[in-house]
Design a protein around this motif. Structure first.
Motif, PDB file in Angstrom:
ATOM      1  N   UNK A   1      19.539  -2.120  16.737  1.00  0.00           N
ATOM      2  CA  UNK A   1      18.550  -2.562  17.717  1.00  0.00           C
ATOM      3  C   UNK A   1      18.392  -1.508  18.814  1.00  0.00           C
ATOM      4  N   UNK A   2      17.218  -1.543  19.459  1.00  0.00           N
ATOM      5  CA  UNK A   2      16.999  -0.678  20.608  1.00  0.00           C
ATOM      6  C   UNK A   2      17.915  -1.100  21.756  1.00  0.00           C
ATOM      7  N   UNK A   3      18.635  -0.177  22.356  1.00  0.00           N
ATOM      8  CA  UNK A   3      19.399  -0.526  23.562  1.00  0.00           C
ATOM      9  C   UNK A   3      18.473  -0.531  24.783  1.00  0.00           C
ATOM     10  N   UNK A   4      18.870  -1.171  25.853  1.00  0.00           N
ATOM     11  CA  UNK A   4      18.036  -1.191  27.060  1.00  0.00           C
ATOM     12  C   UNK A   4      17.734   0.219  27.553  1.00  0.00           C
ATOM     13  N   UNK A   5      16.491   0.459  27.929  1.00  0.00           N
ATOM     14  CA  UNK A   5      16.094   1.742  28.504  1.00  0.00           C
ATOM     15  C   UNK A   5      15.678   2.796  27.503  1.00  0.00           C
ATOM     16  N   UNK A   6      15.908   2.580  26.214  1.00  0.00           N
ATOM     17  CA  UNK A   6      15.653   3.625  25.223  1.00  0.00           C
ATOM     18  C   UNK A   6      14.164   3.886  25.018  1.00  0.00           C
TER      19      UNK A   6
ATOM     20  N   UNK B   1      12.686   6.724  27.853  1.00  0.00           N
ATOM     21  CA  UNK B   1      13.098   8.125  27.790  1.00  0.00           C
ATOM     22  C   UNK B   1      13.849   8.477  26.506  1.00  0.00           C
ATOM     23  N   UNK B   2      14.035   7.498  25.618  1.00  0.00           N
ATOM     24  CA  UNK B   2      14.758   7.771  24.387  1.00  0.00           C
ATOM     25  C   UNK B   2      16.244   7.494  24.529  1.00  0.00           C
ATOM     26  N   UNK B   3      16.989   7.918  23.523  1.00  0.00           N
ATOM     27  CA  UNK B   3      18.434   7.707  23.498  1.00  0.00           C
ATOM     28  C   UNK B   3      19.111   8.970  22.997  1.00  0.00           C
TER      29      UNK B   3
END
Length: 645
Positions: free
Chosen positions: A555-560, A563-565
């Motif tokens: 899953x997408x983490x918060x904030x990704x 600006x990405x991860x």
């Protein structure tokens, strides 16, 4: 330094918890270790201690690197690439992951010359064997020209959605114009949700459809089985009339391509409709798949999950049914990872098998298709691997230097595809310690093991093997591709171009590698290349089998999304079964075999890696999986052009 996050985390909750630790500790540790590492050489062991290249056993150490998303990632990018401390911190990160061991391993193999391009040139005996198999394929109507003209012969007919298009057009049940209108309508509906495309130009696509419809009505008929079939192209491959942005905001002002890359031209010559260009991560730098520039793509099974990348848009477009074939590049799993995460077939061909005009400077990159089925992948491979009509563009033939029968590379064909139900002559290498090293708490190991058991029941033999020093080969591949990537993006990095933080970090790390370390990687590549060639030959292996990925789509983490991860440790974990094929130029393929009940039903893929020039065997194995393993079905928003009203 920067070790607040636990880098081998495998679940969203674990990764979120790790970020808490990172935020608490990051400010405190920025300058730790600088006094030790500024101005000092990292010497290798000379007393016989330390790792030995080729030592038996399995070891895959966790990578030590910072992990960040959102604003924290932006700050990390500034520190690592735009501050006076950046070079020293980057050097520390490389040293913390024992990059000097690569020099030590290279010193153990003085007999090996550095290998810069992993192309296998067959000896006369092997060339004769390959030529004999190709001749038999022609007799079986499984040469590339026959398949492109008529589809598959008895025993494999109807194995693809491309053939369904051809049948519908042949019967008059559908024509290219109506089919294309349906596809465009579905694309307009699904694009805001899943974001697979960079650009689809409706008028241009409909013009191609009109030309195809006219050919179907003419006395001469269609150009091939692909005439009127939609095909998508990754946004790093020149497509006439489209911007080639390479997933980057820094390329948005570029002029649109005036001509097709020769890879795209191969499909146009056959009448395929180029639907559009697909979203990719900036420069192909991360296998997670998400593009900050285009705010997508999203996994076709759940928009809360990554699609895999960097050819993520291509995989999503195929999985959603918008096209049966999409074109991708694979330098570190960029075809096979999104195929695994998104539930489609993905083939990364042998190094040098498929000609293309761009990205040839990266020695890990191979072209290949993402496809709805094994049959679609086989047809796409046939289209891509045909000899180019203009020998001036046969870059890889010149590299091969006339070592094969007929003066060029071994002939591409689809021999054995119609006999996929009988695996009595198939030998599958299995490195058990590696195969078993999947993420705990997932269904990956159980599902892929069950798929292998199905192949054994169909006649395949499993052969125990071992591939030593995999962890160090992993590191050598990472260093090799990062230095090549840094070289390719040096101008933009130096011009302070608008690059994503993760991209800048990757370029910066590549620039921090020394020439001696890069040379050590090429020597280790030569050793690994030789080892794999001998392994396949001595065990008479058809392919090596493993899970495609140790986990399913995260899953997408918060904030990704903003600006990405950047999470190098997690990325390396994703690529566990992937990178060796790129490092030594082997063809490899992912085919879906099930779903992960522990992770919202995300797809699970099975991975086959074959000897050089053996794409036909991998495609046959993918077809065998489809015949023996229950299908995974289609995503909730799947579009069926043949059922559309």
């Amino acid at each position: 330094l920067f070790y607040g996050a636990t880098l081998h985390t495998r679940t969203h909750s674990e990764r979120s918890s790790a970020m808490v630790g990172w935020k608490r500790g990051s400010i405190v540790v920025v300058c730790m270790g600088l006094a030790t590492h500024l101005g000092s050489d990292r010497l290798i062991a000379t007393d016989g201690t330390g790792p030995v290249l080729g030592a038996p056993g399995y070891e895959y150490p966790v990578v030590q690197a910072p992990a960040a998303q959102g604003w924290l990632l932006k700050a990390l990018g500034l520190v690592l690439t735009q501050s006076p401390l950046g070079p020293a911190i980057r050097r520390h990160l490389l040293d913390a992951n024992d990059i000097s061991v690569l020099r030590q391993l290279a010193s153990q193999i003085p007999e090996f010359q550095p290998l810069t391009t992993p192309m296998l040139r067959l000896d006369p005996e092997a060339s004769t064997r390959h030529a004999a198999v190709a001749t038999q394929a022609t007799a079986d109507n499984l040469d590339v020209d026959a398949v492109l003209a008529r589809g598959f012969p008895a025993g494999a007919a109807g194995a693809s959605r491309v053939e369904a298009y051809f049948a519908a057009y042949s019967s008059g049940a559908l024509d290219p114009i109506e089919a294309t209108r349906r596809v465009l309508a579905a694309t307009r509906r699904l694009q805001p949700i899943y974001v697979p495309f960079v650009e689809v130009i409706d008028a241009e696509v409909l013009a191609q459809a009109s030309a195809s419809a006219a050919r179907w009505k003419s006395a001469s008929g269609p150009l091939s089985i692909l005439d009127g079939v939609p095909v998508a192209v990754k946004d790093m491959i020149d497509t006439r009339g489209h911007l080639t942005s390479d997933g980057s905001a820094s390329n948005q002002a570029n002029a649109k391509a005036k001509a097709d890359d020769q890879l795209v031209a191969r499909f146009r010559e056959l009448g395929a409709i180029i639907l559009g260009t697909t979203v990719m991560t900036e420069g192909g730098v991360t296998p997670l798949g998400y593009s900050v520039q285009y705010q997508g793509p999203f996994n076709p099974w759940s928009v809360n999950h990554y699609s895999g990348g960097s050819s993520g848009g291509s995989a999503v477009a195929v999985a959603l049914g918008l096209c049966p074939i999409a074109v991708g590049f694979d330098g570190g799993g960029s075809i096979r990872i999104p195929a695994g995460f998104s539930g489609v077939v993905g083939l990364a061909t042998s190094y040098g098998r498929v000609d293309f005009s761009s990205t040839r400077a990266i020695s890990n990159v191979k072209a290949g298709p993402l496809a709805a089925t094994a049959g679609d992948a086989a047809i796409a491979f046939a289209a891509m691997a045909r000899p180019p009509p203009d020998t001036r563009h046969a870059h890889f033939d010149r590299m091969y230097a006339g070592g094969g029968v007929g003066g060029g590379r071994p002939t591409a064909h689809l021999g054995g595809f119609a006999a996929a139900a009988d695996l009595s002559q198939v030998r599958l290498g299995l490195f058990k310690s590696h195969f078993d090293d999947t993420s705990p708490g997932t269904d990956v190991h159980a599902v892929t093991s069950a798929a292998v058991a199905k192949l054994v029941a169909a006649g395949a033999t499993v052969v125990p093997i071992e591939i030593p020093s995999l962890g160090w080969l992993r590191l050598a591949h990472a260093i090799k591709i990062s230095t090549e990537f840094a070289s390719g993006w040096d101008t933009k990095y130096s011009d302070w171009a608008d690059l994503e933080p993760n991209t800048r970090i990757t370029i910066g790390l590549g620039m921090t590698v020394t020439a001696v370390e890069a040379l050590a990687c090429d020597k280790i590549r030569a050793w690994a290349f030789d080892y794999m060639v001998r392994l396949f030959a001595e065990h008479n292996l058809t392919a090596i089998v493993s899970p495609t990925l140790p986990m399913t789509a995260p899953e997408f983490p918060p904030g990704a999304r903003e600006f990405g991860e950047s999470n190098t440790g997690f990325v390396v974990e994703i690529m566990k079964y992937i990178n060796l094929a790129n490092f030594v130029g082997l063809p490899a393929l992912s085919v879906p075999v099930g779903a992960d009940t522990t992770n919202n039903g995300m797809p699970i893929g099975l991975h086959f890696m074959g000897p050089h020039w053996s794409e036909h065997d991998l495609l046959r194995l993918a077809r065998a999986v489809e015949l023996t393993v229950p299908p995974i079905g289609t995503p909730p928003a799947f579009f069926d052009v043949f059922a559309a009203n």
